[in-house]
Scaffold this active site. Structure first.
Site, PDB file in Angstrom:
ATOM      1  N   HIS A 218      15.128-117.328   5.521  1.00 48.07           N
ATOM      2  CA  HIS A 218      14.102-116.586   4.972  1.00 48.07           C
ATOM      3  C   HIS A 218      14.006-115.168   4.617  1.00 48.07           C
ATOM      4  O   HIS A 218      12.973-114.401   4.269  1.00 48.07           O
ATOM      5  CB  HIS A 218      12.593-117.378   5.615  1.00 48.07           C
ATOM      6  CG  HIS A 218      11.262-117.192   4.876  1.00 48.07           C
ATOM      7  ND1 HIS A 218      10.288-116.568   5.223  1.00 48.07           N
ATOM      8  CD2 HIS A 218      11.188-117.519   3.470  1.00 48.07           C
ATOM      9  CE1 HIS A 218       9.312-116.514   4.331  1.00 48.07           C
ATOM     10  NE2 HIS A 218       9.675-117.255   3.284  1.00 48.07           N
ATOM     11  N   LYS A 220      14.720-111.402   3.826  1.00 49.78           N
ATOM     12  CA  LYS A 220      15.025-110.558   2.570  1.00 49.78           C
ATOM     13  C   LYS A 220      15.169-109.081   3.023  1.00 49.78           C
ATOM     14  O   LYS A 220      14.878-108.444   3.572  1.00 49.78           O
ATOM     15  CB  LYS A 220      13.696-110.348   1.784  1.00 49.78           C
ATOM     16  CG  LYS A 220      13.189-111.669   1.163  1.00 49.78           C
ATOM     17  CD  LYS A 220      12.059-112.312   1.880  1.00 49.78           C
ATOM     18  CE  LYS A 220      11.457-113.557   1.557  1.00 49.78           C
ATOM     19  NZ  LYS A 220      10.539-114.391   2.718  1.00 49.78           N
ATOM     20  N   ASP A 225      24.737 -98.524   1.389  1.00 50.62           N
ATOM     21  CA  ASP A 225      25.586 -97.551   1.626  1.00 50.62           C
ATOM     22  C   ASP A 225      25.340 -97.293   3.265  1.00 50.62           C
ATOM     23  O   ASP A 225      25.690 -96.249   3.805  1.00 50.62           O
ATOM     24  CB  ASP A 225      25.367 -96.150   0.921  1.00 50.62           C
ATOM     25  CG  ASP A 225      26.270 -96.076  -0.285  1.00 50.62           C
ATOM     26  OD1 ASP A 225      26.782 -97.352  -0.544  1.00 50.62           O
ATOM     27  OD2 ASP A 225      25.642 -95.266  -1.251  1.00 50.62           O
ATOM     28  N   HIS A 394       0.743-112.802  -0.313  1.00 46.30           N
ATOM     29  CA  HIS A 394       2.052-113.206   0.131  1.00 46.30           C
ATOM     30  C   HIS A 394       2.516-112.248   1.147  1.00 46.30           C
ATOM     31  O   HIS A 394       3.646-112.431   1.783  1.00 46.30           O
ATOM     32  CB  HIS A 394       3.118-113.205  -0.954  1.00 46.30           C
ATOM     33  CG  HIS A 394       4.334-114.244  -0.506  1.00 46.30           C
ATOM     34  ND1 HIS A 394       5.358-113.349  -0.309  1.00 46.30           N
ATOM     35  CD2 HIS A 394       4.668-115.544  -0.326  1.00 46.30           C
ATOM     36  CE1 HIS A 394       6.363-114.424   0.033  1.00 46.30           C
ATOM     37  NE2 HIS A 394       5.966-115.554   0.033  1.00 46.30           N
ATOM     38  N   LYS A 396       2.988-110.354   4.705  1.00 42.75           N
ATOM     39  CA  LYS A 396       3.182-111.077   6.146  1.00 42.75           C
ATOM     40  C   LYS A 396       2.810-109.900   7.043  1.00 42.75           C
ATOM     41  O   LYS A 396       3.949-109.103   7.299  1.00 42.75           O
ATOM     42  CB  LYS A 396       4.348-111.587   6.329  1.00 42.75           C
ATOM     43  CG  LYS A 396       4.874-112.949   5.413  1.00 42.75           C
ATOM     44  CD  LYS A 396       5.662-112.617   4.342  1.00 42.75           C
ATOM     45  CE  LYS A 396       6.015-113.673   3.719  1.00 42.75           C
ATOM     46  NZ  LYS A 396       5.577-114.739   3.176  1.00 42.75           N
ATOM     47  N   ASP A 401      -5.034-103.108  16.890  1.00 41.68           N
ATOM     48  CA  ASP A 401      -5.779-101.685  17.130  1.00 41.68           C
ATOM     49  C   ASP A 401      -4.995-100.725  16.313  1.00 41.68           C
ATOM     50  O   ASP A 401      -4.885-100.809  15.013  1.00 41.68           O
ATOM     51  CB  ASP A 401      -5.799-101.688  18.517  1.00 41.68           C
ATOM     52  CG  ASP A 401      -6.579-102.674  19.269  1.00 41.68           C
ATOM     53  OD1 ASP A 401      -7.530-103.310  18.761  1.00 41.68           O
ATOM     54  OD2 ASP A 401      -6.290-102.945  20.813  1.00 41.68           O
TER      55      ASP A 401
END
Length: 476
Positions: A218, A220, A225, A394, A396, A401
């Site tokens: 999952h 990404k 470079d 979507h 996450k 605090d």
């Protein structure tokens, strides 16, 4: 009569096997027993091929991070490593020695000091930043997504990748076999013809036969470079630009990074690349030395069946446990395990303000109902649940605090905690935390606070759907 006895014996045998193999995860055992009860023979076949298997987990781990330990040792010497809580650059950490100790030992990656991190809030901004960075690539491009679509924005990325590969830049591309199953052979052939190395991570048919289909990558990641990296919640597709008529505006959070943190994004990609392709890449040219890009403290935490610990679950639990004023969580899928569920309720009862943003409209009805099944008890404990109404959220993100924040690919659900290959950045810079809080407050303006008195009056049909979905939730 004999057939009835035989069927009962088979059912008892199936139930016993599931209980023995899943004793560590009672909720998962219940889910598979429910499926086995509904479709006795098919359910057990599915369990055999799909369910998490600890023998397979150990096999996957052997293929995992061990070979990169020598690389990590080199990168530890090359990076600006934070070894004491007092050096976190955030005064809030001075009294959090236990949390700092956890972060320091949670993963093989160190907390590093020389980082410059930019928060990207939606697909339009993120894709533009990625495409600009791709255009500047000179040596290599490493690109990995759970979902990569061959649509309008996908073609923009593909065109740049092909052009760069033809110009001599080394391009390596990974896509999850299940998440990107829709990609046609023609698309892959076009990439390979241009000189791009392309692999699926656990292709569906192969992983099904090998009983690894439950493991999804999952993550990404985009590394260019070895100097600039991107990670977060966005995949590549037009729906992430808000073009899905059902979901509308797509609200997400991604990070553009420079500095030491890029070293460890690179190692995660190369570990996954070795797993998918069999090619071991450890050359120092992929980890170029750099001038100190900034002074932000950051940590890359990867989690999955190739790790010894469920690191992201442990990170979330520990961060929630140390909260003193406020916990802010944004997640599209909220299916917590017992530990996270209890920690959130305990925090709220203890006087910590707990705010959770989930979508009002989901891309999965089963997950949506499963998420709602947890809300009544949380709200009774004092947790504030907000449903995002502007479109589909979507992102996450978790903010604790003024202490720390996390941004990454992991949802607040059991699949992300225990089965998926996931990636999270832990951030301690107060200006970055403040930026994420500004985004959170802005999202609250586009959200509706669930009212407990109204929520408990929902229909019997909805409660039934929630109950059934919750029983299946450990598998979602």
């Amino acid at each position: 009569m004999i057939w009835l006895v035989l069927i009962c014996l088979i059912f008892i045998f199936q139930t016993g096997i599931i209980l023995i193999l899943e004793f560590r995860r009672p909720s998962k055992a219940v889910a598979w027993m429910f499926i086995s009860y509904c479709v006795p023979f098919l359910g057990f076949v599915l369990y055999y091929f799909v369910a998490r298997n600890y023998r397979i987990r150990r096999t996957i781990r052997k293929k995992g991070t061990i070979i990169f330990r020598e690389v990590r040792h080199r990168l530890w010497r090359q990076s600006h490593v934070i070894r004491h809580a007092q050096d976190m650059g955030n005064p809030k950490f001075e009294n959090e020695e236990r949390l700092f100790g956890l972060l320091s030992h949670l993963t093989e990656n160190p907390i590093t000091a020389c980082n410059d991190i930019k928060v990207l809030t939606d697909g339009k901004v993120t894709f533009a930043a990625m495409l600009r960075a791709l255009e500047q690539a000179e040596h290599h491009i490493h690109i990995q997504f759970y979902i990569f679509r061959d649509d309008m924005i996908g073609k923009e990325f593909t065109d740049v990748l092909i052009r760069k590969a033809q110009a001599g830049v080394k391009v390596r591309m990974l896509c999850d076999g299940l998440g990107s199953y829709h990609l046609k052979y023609k698309f892959v052939r076009q990439l390979k013809a241009a000189g791009i190395e392309f692999y699926f991570f656990l292709p569906p048919f192969t992983s099904f036969i090998q009983r690894e289909v439950n493991y999804r990558n999952h993550r990404k990641i985009l590394v260019i470079d070895g100097e600039v990296g991107f990670m977060g919640g966005l995949n590549i597709g037009d729906d992430y630009l808000g073009y899905d008529p059902k979901l509308g505006y797509w609200r997400d959070t991604h990070l553009e990074t420079r500095g030491d943190i890029v070293y460890f994004l690179q190692t995660v990609f190369l570990e996954d690349w070795e797993f998918a392709s069999g090619q071991r890449i450890t050359d120092s040219i992929y980890f170029p030395k750099h001038q100190c890009a900034g002074n932000e403290r950051a940590l890359i935490v990867s989690s999955g069946p190739d790790r010894n610990w469920d690191a992201i679950q442990e990170l979330c639990f520990s961060a929630i446990a140390v909260a003193k004023q406020r916990i802010c969580i944004t997640t599209p899928y909220f299916i917590p395990d017992a530990g996270i569920y209890t920690a959130l309720k305990t925090a709220a009862v203890s006087g910590v303000q707990v705010d959770i943003i989930i979508p009002k409209v989901s891309d999965s009805q089963v997950v949506h109902y499963a998420s709602l099944s947890y809300m009544q008890e949380l709200m009774r404990a004092g947790v504030r649940i907000h449903q995002y109404e502007k479109g589909f959220v979507h992102a996450k993100v978790m903010v604790i605090d003024d202490l720390l924040a996390s941004v990454g690919t992991a949802n607040m659900d059991m699949r992300s905690f225990y089965s998926n290959f996931e990636l999270v950045a832990v951030l301690a810079e107060q200006s970055t935390i403040q930026r994420l809080m500004e985004d959170f407050e802005r999202d609250l303006e586009h959200s509706r606070l669930l009212n407990y008195e109204q929520f408990i009056k929902r229909s019997r049909m909805q409660k039934t759907m929630e109950t059934l979905s919750r029983m299946l939730s450990p598998l979602l």
